[in-house]
Enzyme design. Structure first.
Site, short mmCIF file in Angstrom:
data_model
loop_
_atom_site.label_atom_id
_atom_site.label_comp_id
_atom_site.label_asym_id
_atom_site.label_seq_id
_atom_site.Cartn_x
_atom_site.Cartn_y
_atom_site.Cartn_z
N ASP A 61 9.75 -18.31 8.97
CA ASP A 61 11.01 -17.81 8.42
C ASP A 61 11.02 -16.30 8.65
O ASP A 61 10.00 -15.63 8.48
CB ASP A 61 11.12 -18.13 6.93
N SER A 68 20.41 -14.30 -4.81
CA SER A 68 21.22 -15.52 -4.73
C SER A 68 20.42 -16.73 -4.27
O SER A 68 20.90 -17.86 -4.39
CB SER A 68 22.41 -15.30 -3.79
N ASN A 69 19.21 -16.52 -3.76
CA ASN A 69 18.36 -17.64 -3.36
C ASN A 69 17.76 -18.38 -4.56
O ASN A 69 17.46 -19.58 -4.47
CB ASN A 69 17.17 -17.15 -2.52
N ARG A 72 18.07 -22.07 -6.27
CA ARG A 72 17.62 -23.31 -5.63
C ARG A 72 16.30 -23.19 -4.88
O ARG A 72 15.64 -24.20 -4.64
CB ARG A 72 18.70 -23.81 -4.65
N LYS A 85 10.16 -14.09 2.93
CA LYS A 85 10.03 -15.45 2.39
C LYS A 85 8.70 -16.11 2.77
O LYS A 85 8.13 -16.87 1.99
CB LYS A 85 11.19 -16.33 2.86
N ASP A 129 19.68 -24.25 8.17
CA ASP A 129 21.04 -24.55 7.72
C ASP A 129 22.09 -24.36 8.81
O ASP A 129 23.27 -24.19 8.51
CB ASP A 129 21.40 -23.69 6.51
N ASN A 130 21.66 -24.38 10.09
CA ASN A 130 22.65 -24.25 11.16
C ASN A 130 22.26 -25.13 12.34
O ASN A 130 21.08 -25.34 12.62
CB ASN A 130 22.81 -22.79 11.57
N CYS A 186 27.12 -22.70 3.16
CA CYS A 186 26.66 -22.63 1.77
C CYS A 186 27.32 -21.46 1.05
O CYS A 186 27.70 -21.56 -0.12
CB CYS A 186 25.14 -22.49 1.76
#
Length: 237
Positions: A61, A68-69, A72, A85, A129-130, A186
Site C-alpha cells: 500500500d 476518514s479511514n 472502517r 498504512k 477499490d478501483n 466510496c
C-alpha cells in the site's frame, strides 16, 4: 515443523479442529500471502491471516492513514494518522502475532512492479477499490499462475470470489469495457463500516481454505452480501 509450547497454545483451536490440525497449521506457517491494500478490506484480511500464523504476509500500500479511514479500517488508530498504512498495518499484525512474518511493501502497485510483487508469493488477496488496479493484479496473478481472492464493497453491499489457475478469469466477471466511471466511489456514496469486515473476513476464510485444502473455494462463483436485508446469495460465472 515442530510447534513451540507457546505456538501450541496460540494455535490450540486450530490444532484440535478436525480437518485443520497440525498439518493445516503447518501449511499456514509455510504460506506466502500478498495482501494488496491495507484499507477497509485489507484490515480484516491482515488481522485474521496474521492471527492464523501465515509465515510470510506481504502488505502492499502506498497510502497513509487518514481520519476518514478509521470508521472502517480497524487495524489503524487515531494516533497513527499520517503514518504509512503499511507501517501501521505491520505494527498491528506483529503486535497480534509475533510469529507471523510481515513483509511491508510501501509502494504503489502498478504495471511496472506487479510481477515482482506477485511472483514472490503463493496467493494474492486484492482489497483495492478501483478496476484499474484490480485488472493489473488479476492479470499478473493469471500470468504467474497464482490464485487470487478478490473482494469488493459499495455502500451496504459486497461480494467475494476466487480466480484460480484453470478457472474463469477476471474478464469473465468484469468485461473489458467496464470502467471505474460506471461505479460509485466510496467518497461520493459512502460505505457502512462493518460491511468491509464481513467481506474482508470472508476473503481471509477463502485464503485459509486455499492454503490448507479445506472445503470448496469460491472459484467460478460469486458470494454476495446485502447488508441492509441481511441476505447472502450466490451466482456462477
Amino acid at each position: 515443523m515442530v510447534f513451540s509450547p507457546e505456538e501450541s497454545r496460540r494455535y490450540a483451536r486450530h490444532l484440535v479442529l478436525k480437518g485443520m490440525g497440525g498439518g493445516g497449521q503447518q501449511a499456514l506457517q509455510r504460506a506466502r500471502v500478498l495482501v494488496v491494500g491495507a484499507g477497509g478490506l485489507g484490515s480484516p484480511v491482515i488481522a485474521y491471516l496474521a492471527g492464523a500464523g501465515v509465515g510470510a504476509l506481504g502488505i502492499v500500500d502506498h497510502d497513509s492513514v487518514s481520519l476518514s479511514n478509521l470508521q472502517r479500517q480497524v487495524i489503524h488508530t487515531t494516533a497513527g494518522i499520517g503514518t504509512g498504512k503499511v507501517v501501521s498495518a505491520a505494527a498491528f499484525a506483529q503486535g497480534l502475532n509475533p510469529h507471523a512474518g510481515i513483509v511491508p511493501h510501501a509502494e504503489r502497485l502498478d504495471a511496472s512492479n506487479v510481477d515482482r510483487l506477485v511472483e514472490a508469493y503463493d496467493l494474492v488477496l486484492d482489497g483495492t477499490d478501483n478496476l484499474v488496479t484490480r485488472r493489473i493484479v488479476a492479470a499478473a496473478a493469471e500470468r504467474l499462475g497464482k490464485p487470487l481472492v478478490s473482494g469488493a464493497v459499495s455502500m451496504f453491499d459486497g461480494q467475494v470470489t476466487v480466480f484460480a489457475p484453470g478457472g474463469p478469469g477476471f474478464a469473465a466477471l468484469y468485461p473489458e469495457d467496464a470502467s471505474d466511471d460506471d461505479l460509485p466511489s466510496c467518497e461520493a456514496t459512502g460505505i457502512l463500516g462493518p460491511l468491509t469486515g464481513v467481506i474482508g473476513t470472508l476473503m481471509a476464510m477463502e485464503a485459509i481454505k486455499l492454503i490448507t485444502g479445506i472445503g470448496t473455494p469460491l472459484i467460478g462463483r460469486v458470494l454476495t452480501y446485502d447488508g441492509k436485508d441481511a441476505r447472502f446469495s450466490e451466482f456462477s460465472y
